[in-house]
Design a protein around this motif. Sequence first.
Motif, PDB file in Angstrom:
ATOM      1  N   GLU A 151     -20.062  99.343   5.478  1.00  0.00           N
ATOM      2  CA  GLU A 151     -20.697  98.770   4.285  1.00  0.00           C
ATOM      3  C   GLU A 151     -21.600  99.806   3.602  1.00  0.00           C
ATOM      4  O   GLU A 151     -21.742  99.790   2.387  1.00  0.00           O
ATOM      5  CB  GLU A 151     -21.474  97.520   4.655  1.00  0.00           C
ATOM      6  CG  GLU A 151     -20.593  96.344   4.969  1.00  0.00           C
ATOM      7  CD  GLU A 151     -21.357  95.146   5.518  1.00  0.00           C
ATOM      8  OE1 GLU A 151     -22.595  95.236   5.724  1.00  0.00           O
ATOM      9  OE2 GLU A 151     -20.697  94.104   5.748  1.00  0.00           O
ATOM     10  N   MET A 152     -22.211 100.681   4.382  1.00  0.00           N
ATOM     11  CA  MET A 152     -23.073 101.706   3.808  1.00  0.00           C
ATOM     12  C   MET A 152     -22.290 102.718   2.963  1.00  0.00           C
ATOM     13  O   MET A 152     -22.852 103.314   2.055  1.00  0.00           O
ATOM     14  CB  MET A 152     -23.823 102.458   4.919  1.00  0.00           C
ATOM     15  CG  MET A 152     -24.882 101.670   5.598  1.00  0.00           C
ATOM     16  SD  MET A 152     -25.641 102.669   6.902  1.00  0.00           S
ATOM     17  CE  MET A 152     -26.751 101.478   7.622  1.00  0.00           C
ATOM     18  N   ILE A 153     -21.013 102.912   3.284  1.00  0.00           N
ATOM     19  CA  ILE A 153     -20.242 103.927   2.567  1.00  0.00           C
ATOM     20  C   ILE A 153     -19.296 103.332   1.533  1.00  0.00           C
ATOM     21  O   ILE A 153     -18.585 104.061   0.865  1.00  0.00           O
ATOM     22  CB  ILE A 153     -19.446 104.823   3.547  1.00  0.00           C
ATOM     23  CG1 ILE A 153     -18.457 104.007   4.363  1.00  0.00           C
ATOM     24  CG2 ILE A 153     -20.367 105.644   4.400  1.00  0.00           C
ATOM     25  CD1 ILE A 153     -17.530 104.823   5.215  1.00  0.00           C
ATOM     26  N   SER A 154     -19.294 102.004   1.419  1.00  0.00           N
ATOM     27  CA  SER A 154     -18.376 101.419   0.439  1.00  0.00           C
ATOM     28  C   SER A 154     -19.047 101.132  -0.886  1.00  0.00           C
ATOM     29  O   SER A 154     -20.160 101.345  -1.110  1.00  0.00           O
ATOM     30  CB  SER A 154     -17.744 100.153   0.984  1.00  0.00           C
ATOM     31  OG  SER A 154     -18.698  99.268   1.486  1.00  0.00           O
ATOM     32  N   LEU A 192      -9.383 105.959   8.774  1.00  0.00           N
ATOM     33  CA  LEU A 192      -9.485 106.206   7.347  1.00  0.00           C
ATOM     34  C   LEU A 192     -10.930 106.468   6.932  1.00  0.00           C
ATOM     35  O   LEU A 192     -11.185 107.247   6.029  1.00  0.00           O
ATOM     36  CB  LEU A 192      -8.938 105.006   6.558  1.00  0.00           C
ATOM     37  CG  LEU A 192      -7.434 104.816   6.614  1.00  0.00           C
ATOM     38  CD1 LEU A 192      -7.055 103.516   5.921  1.00  0.00           C
ATOM     39  CD2 LEU A 192      -6.709 105.983   5.970  1.00  0.00           C
ATOM     40  N   ASN A 193     -11.866 105.820   7.585  1.00  0.00           N
ATOM     41  CA  ASN A 193     -13.260 105.946   7.198  1.00  0.00           C
ATOM     42  C   ASN A 193     -13.989 107.096   7.878  1.00  0.00           C
ATOM     43  O   ASN A 193     -15.090 107.433   7.482  1.00  0.00           O
ATOM     44  CB  ASN A 193     -14.001 104.637   7.474  1.00  0.00           C
ATOM     45  CG  ASN A 193     -13.590 103.549   6.524  1.00  0.00           C
ATOM     46  OD1 ASN A 193     -13.181 103.817   5.395  1.00  0.00           O
ATOM     47  ND2 ASN A 193     -13.692 102.317   6.962  1.00  0.00           N
ATOM     48  N   LYS A 194     -13.395 107.706   8.905  1.00  0.00           N
ATOM     49  CA  LYS A 194     -14.101 108.766   9.621  1.00  0.00           C
ATOM     50  C   LYS A 194     -14.492 109.920   8.700  1.00  0.00           C
ATOM     51  O   LYS A 194     -15.594 110.427   8.779  1.00  0.00           O
ATOM     52  CB  LYS A 194     -13.255 109.288  10.781  1.00  0.00           C
ATOM     53  CG  LYS A 194     -13.298 108.415  11.993  1.00  0.00           C
ATOM     54  CD  LYS A 194     -12.532 109.040  13.135  1.00  0.00           C
ATOM     55  CE  LYS A 194     -12.569 108.134  14.328  1.00  0.00           C
ATOM     56  NZ  LYS A 194     -11.870 108.707  15.473  1.00  0.00           N
ATOM     57  N   GLU A 195     -13.587 110.327   7.839  1.00  0.00           N
ATOM     58  CA  GLU A 195     -13.896 111.434   6.933  1.00  0.00           C
ATOM     59  C   GLU A 195     -15.016 111.046   5.967  1.00  0.00           C
ATOM     60  O   GLU A 195     -15.920 111.828   5.704  1.00  0.00           O
ATOM     61  CB  GLU A 195     -12.644 111.865   6.163  1.00  0.00           C
ATOM     62  CG  GLU A 195     -12.819 113.164   5.424  1.00  0.00           C
ATOM     63  CD  GLU A 195     -13.138 114.342   6.344  1.00  0.00           C
ATOM     64  OE1 GLU A 195     -13.938 115.210   5.915  1.00  0.00           O
ATOM     65  OE2 GLU A 195     -12.628 114.411   7.460  1.00  0.00           O
ATOM     66  N   LYS A 196     -14.952 109.838   5.475  1.00  0.00           N
ATOM     67  CA  LYS A 196     -15.991 109.361   4.561  1.00  0.00           C
ATOM     68  C   LYS A 196     -17.333 109.236   5.281  1.00  0.00           C
ATOM     69  O   LYS A 196     -18.383 109.556   4.726  1.00  0.00           O
ATOM     70  CB  LYS A 196     -15.572 108.017   3.962  1.00  0.00           C
ATOM     71  CG  LYS A 196     -16.318 107.644   2.731  1.00  0.00           C
ATOM     72  CD  LYS A 196     -15.672 106.461   2.049  1.00  0.00           C
ATOM     73  CE  LYS A 196     -16.386 106.159   0.750  1.00  0.00           C
ATOM     74  NZ  LYS A 196     -15.822 105.006   0.071  1.00  0.00           N
ATOM     75  N   LYS A 236     -18.244 111.033   7.883  1.00  0.00           N
ATOM     76  CA  LYS A 236     -18.695 112.410   8.113  1.00  0.00           C
ATOM     77  C   LYS A 236     -19.362 112.970   6.862  1.00  0.00           C
ATOM     78  O   LYS A 236     -20.432 113.578   6.932  1.00  0.00           O
ATOM     79  CB  LYS A 236     -17.515 113.283   8.522  1.00  0.00           C
ATOM     80  CG  LYS A 236     -17.876 114.706   8.855  1.00  0.00           C
ATOM     81  CD  LYS A 236     -16.641 115.468   9.284  1.00  0.00           C
ATOM     82  CE  LYS A 236     -16.971 116.918   9.532  1.00  0.00           C
ATOM     83  NZ  LYS A 236     -15.788 117.683   9.923  1.00  0.00           N
ATOM     84  N   GLU A 237     -18.748 112.754   5.707  1.00  0.00           N
ATOM     85  CA  GLU A 237     -19.304 113.255   4.444  1.00  0.00           C
ATOM     86  C   GLU A 237     -20.653 112.624   4.123  1.00  0.00           C
ATOM     87  O   GLU A 237     -21.525 113.268   3.540  1.00  0.00           O
ATOM     88  CB  GLU A 237     -18.346 112.948   3.291  1.00  0.00           C
ATOM     89  CG  GLU A 237     -17.057 113.710   3.326  1.00  0.00           C
ATOM     90  CD  GLU A 237     -16.050 113.208   2.301  1.00  0.00           C
ATOM     91  OE1 GLU A 237     -16.407 112.372   1.449  1.00  0.00           O
ATOM     92  OE2 GLU A 237     -14.887 113.644   2.370  1.00  0.00           O
ATOM     93  N   ASN A 238     -20.819 111.364   4.479  1.00  0.00           N
ATOM     94  CA  ASN A 238     -22.026 110.625   4.124  1.00  0.00           C
ATOM     95  C   ASN A 238     -23.006 110.470   5.273  1.00  0.00           C
ATOM     96  O   ASN A 238     -23.937 109.671   5.179  1.00  0.00           O
ATOM     97  CB  ASN A 238     -21.631 109.225   3.604  1.00  0.00           C
ATOM     98  CG  ASN A 238     -20.883 109.295   2.311  1.00  0.00           C
ATOM     99  OD1 ASN A 238     -21.447 109.629   1.281  1.00  0.00           O
ATOM    100  ND2 ASN A 238     -19.592 109.021   2.356  1.00  0.00           N
ATOM    101  N   TRP A 239     -22.782 111.227   6.359  1.00  0.00           N
ATOM    102  CA  TRP A 239     -23.615 111.028   7.531  1.00  0.00           C
ATOM    103  C   TRP A 239     -25.108 111.214   7.279  1.00  0.00           C
ATOM    104  O   TRP A 239     -25.913 110.431   7.802  1.00  0.00           O
ATOM    105  CB  TRP A 239     -23.154 111.892   8.702  1.00  0.00           C
ATOM    106  CG  TRP A 239     -23.911 111.524   9.936  1.00  0.00           C
ATOM    107  CD1 TRP A 239     -24.804 112.272  10.603  1.00  0.00           C
ATOM    108  CD2 TRP A 239     -23.864 110.260  10.604  1.00  0.00           C
ATOM    109  NE1 TRP A 239     -25.324 111.579  11.659  1.00  0.00           N
ATOM    110  CE2 TRP A 239     -24.764 110.331  11.677  1.00  0.00           C
ATOM    111  CE3 TRP A 239     -23.172 109.068  10.391  1.00  0.00           C
ATOM    112  CZ2 TRP A 239     -24.977 109.249  12.543  1.00  0.00           C
ATOM    113  CZ3 TRP A 239     -23.381 108.005  11.258  1.00  0.00           C
ATOM    114  CH2 TRP A 239     -24.277 108.111  12.307  1.00  0.00           C
ATOM    115  N   PRO A 240     -25.565 112.187   6.516  1.00  0.00           N
ATOM    116  CA  PRO A 240     -27.013 112.291   6.296  1.00  0.00           C
ATOM    117  C   PRO A 240     -27.620 111.013   5.705  1.00  0.00           C
ATOM    118  O   PRO A 240     -28.690 110.571   6.140  1.00  0.00           O
ATOM    119  CB  PRO A 240     -27.148 113.472   5.327  1.00  0.00           C
ATOM    120  CG  PRO A 240     -25.939 114.303   5.599  1.00  0.00           C
ATOM    121  CD  PRO A 240     -24.850 113.318   5.901  1.00  0.00           C
TER     122      PRO A 240
END
Length: 88
Positions: free
Chosen positions: A85-88, A26-30, A32-36
């Motif tokens: 935690e970085m993407i939530s 579920l978090n892989k797409e998120k 990927k979007e926030n990788w930078p």
Amino acid sequence: MSYHFTEWITFCLLILVLKKELIMNLNKEKIKENWPEINRRLKAKYRNLEDQDLTFKEDWDAELLNRIEAKVGKSKDELIKEINEMIS
């Protein structure tokens, strides 16, 4: 009796593994979007990480986590938790 207990424990462990896989998927797409942003934050926190350690590929989890784990000395579970935690 012990046969059923063993089956129950195996079933519970399987559920835990599947739940973890579901959360990661579920978090892989998120991620990927926030990788930078994740990349920037990881490099700021762990100064020994280099660009080549954080190269994002489509199937990011195995190879990427192995590289980061080797450099920072944290387990994959700890790293996954930190990234989530970085993407939530």
